[in-house]
Design an enzyme around this catalytic site. Structure first.
Site, mmCIF file in Angstrom:
data_model
loop_
_atom_site.group_PDB
_atom_site.id
_atom_site.type_symbol
_atom_site.label_atom_id
_atom_site.label_comp_id
_atom_site.label_asym_id
_atom_site.label_seq_id
_atom_site.Cartn_x
_atom_site.Cartn_y
_atom_site.Cartn_z
ATOM 1 N N GLN A 14 22.936 69.079 8.647
ATOM 2 C CA GLN A 14 23.580 68.292 7.588
ATOM 3 C C GLN A 14 23.042 68.635 6.196
ATOM 4 O OE1 GLN A 14 23.913 64.062 8.444
ATOM 5 N NE2 GLN A 14 24.029 63.613 6.260
ATOM 6 N N HIS B 293 24.900 61.518 14.246
ATOM 7 C CA HIS B 293 24.642 62.721 15.035
ATOM 8 C C HIS B 293 24.615 62.379 16.519
ATOM 9 C CE1 HIS B 293 23.239 65.468 11.691
ATOM 10 N NE2 HIS B 293 23.436 64.312 11.090
ATOM 11 N N CYS C 297 26.096 70.384 15.226
ATOM 12 C CA CYS C 297 24.664 70.588 14.975
ATOM 13 C C CYS C 297 24.220 71.873 15.661
ATOM 14 C CB CYS C 297 23.892 69.375 15.498
ATOM 15 S SG CYS C 297 22.380 69.748 16.362
ATOM 16 N N GLU C 298 23.584 72.754 14.887
ATOM 17 C CA GLU C 298 23.258 74.070 15.442
ATOM 18 C C GLU C 298 22.062 74.019 16.401
ATOM 19 O OE1 GLU C 298 22.542 76.634 12.145
ATOM 20 O OE2 GLU C 298 20.451 76.066 11.944
ATOM 21 N N HIS C 299 21.361 72.916 16.425
ATOM 22 C CA HIS C 299 20.223 72.826 17.335
ATOM 23 C C HIS C 299 20.640 72.421 18.747
ATOM 24 C CE1 HIS C 299 17.958 71.922 13.413
ATOM 25 N NE2 HIS C 299 17.892 73.204 13.697
ATOM 26 N N HIS C 300 21.656 71.549 18.828
ATOM 27 C CA HIS C 300 22.052 71.035 20.150
ATOM 28 C C HIS C 300 23.505 71.357 20.502
ATOM 29 C CE1 HIS C 300 18.777 68.397 18.644
ATOM 30 N NE2 HIS C 300 18.322 68.610 19.854
ATOM 31 N N CYS D 187 23.617 64.151 18.891
ATOM 32 C CA CYS D 187 22.380 64.589 19.551
ATOM 33 C C CYS D 187 21.291 63.530 19.433
ATOM 34 C CB CYS D 187 21.899 65.938 19.002
ATOM 35 S SG CYS D 187 21.570 65.970 17.249
HETATM 36 ZN ZN LIG Z 1 21.044 68.129 16.915
#
Ligand SMILES: [Zn+2]
Length: 244
Positions: free
Chosen positions: A172, A200, A131-134, A202
């Site tokens: 995703q 996920h 996941c590119e956010h976390h 995260c």
């Molecule tokens: Zn994430």
């Protein structure tokens, strides 16, 4: 100096820059700064899309921090000494899809199939992505179907296409669409459907209330979008338990 340090920190954390400057400009500046401090060019991914997409050697950042007089937050103990290098290696693997071309993989195994026009489905393809956010993993299963228009593709190529896009920093939704679009443009079928079901970390690891909910995304192109019966047939077939 202060600003530079905080830029490096944000860059390390893969957090997108939201200030007045252009993201690419920000990335270039930080890459230049890091290269100067380390004394050699640092590696960047081939097709950066946003600041967080560029991964660099954590070891290089450690050197840069030291040169800026930035003390390590905790003394380095044995178990952590090689961790930056291990993390870098792992992330090179997690993001190797940036240097792979889905179109090329698909086009290498397209076969004529003028007499076959029924749905082709490959289900339960393992997906592991980040996941590119976390920068935490999400993982699950991907199901792909297409309606051939005189051409089919070697079955082993579909999991490889999933891999090409999964081995990048992702969300995703985007992963699902990228797989569908790649198959559509390489094969020009009458339709493509892609469904991904994933967990996920995260979401699962954070917060007091642990959440095991899995996320389902789909991308329907061509007949899978315009014809509800085609779509239903696909969804029905992927819901069925494995026969063996
Ligand atoms: Zn994430």
């Amino acid at each position: 100096m202060h600003r530079e340090l905080s830029d490096i920190d944000r860059y390390c954390a893969g957090i997108g820059y939201s200030g007045p400057r252009e993201p690419t400009l920000f990335v270039n500046e930080v890459v230049r700064l890091l290269s100067e401090l380390v004394g050699r060019p640092i590696r960047a991914l081939r097709k950066p899309e946003r600041p967080g997409d560029i991964l660099h050697s954590l070891a290089d950042v450690t050197i840069a921090r030291e040169k800026l007089g930035f003390k390590a937050r905790t003394p380095v103990r044995e178990g952590l000494a090689k961790t930056p290098l291990r993390v870098e290696k792992a992330f090179q693997d997690f993001t190797k899809g940036y240097s792979q071309d889905a179109a090329q993989i698909l086009k290498s195994a397209v076969f004529d199939a003028s007499d076959y026009d029924e749905m082709v489905i490959v289900k339960d393809i393992d997906v592991f992505s980040i996941c590119e956010h976390h920068l935490l993993p999400f993982f699950g299963k991907c199901h792909i179907a297409y309606l051939p228009d005189k051409r089919v593709v070697g079955l082993s190529k579909l999991p490889r296409v999933v891999e090409v896009f999964a081995r990048r920093l992702q969300i995703q939704e985007k992963l699902t669409t990228q797989i569908a679009k790649a198959i559509e443009s390489a094969l020009k079928p009458k339709g493509v459907g892609v469904v991904i079901e994933a967990l996920h970390l995260c979401v699962m690891m954070r917060g007091v209330e642990k959440n095991n909910a899995h996320m389902i995304t789909s991308s329907m192109q061509g007949r899978f979008r315009s014809d509800s019966r085609t779509r239903e047939e696909f969804l029905d077939l992927i819901r069925r338990p494995k026969p063996f």
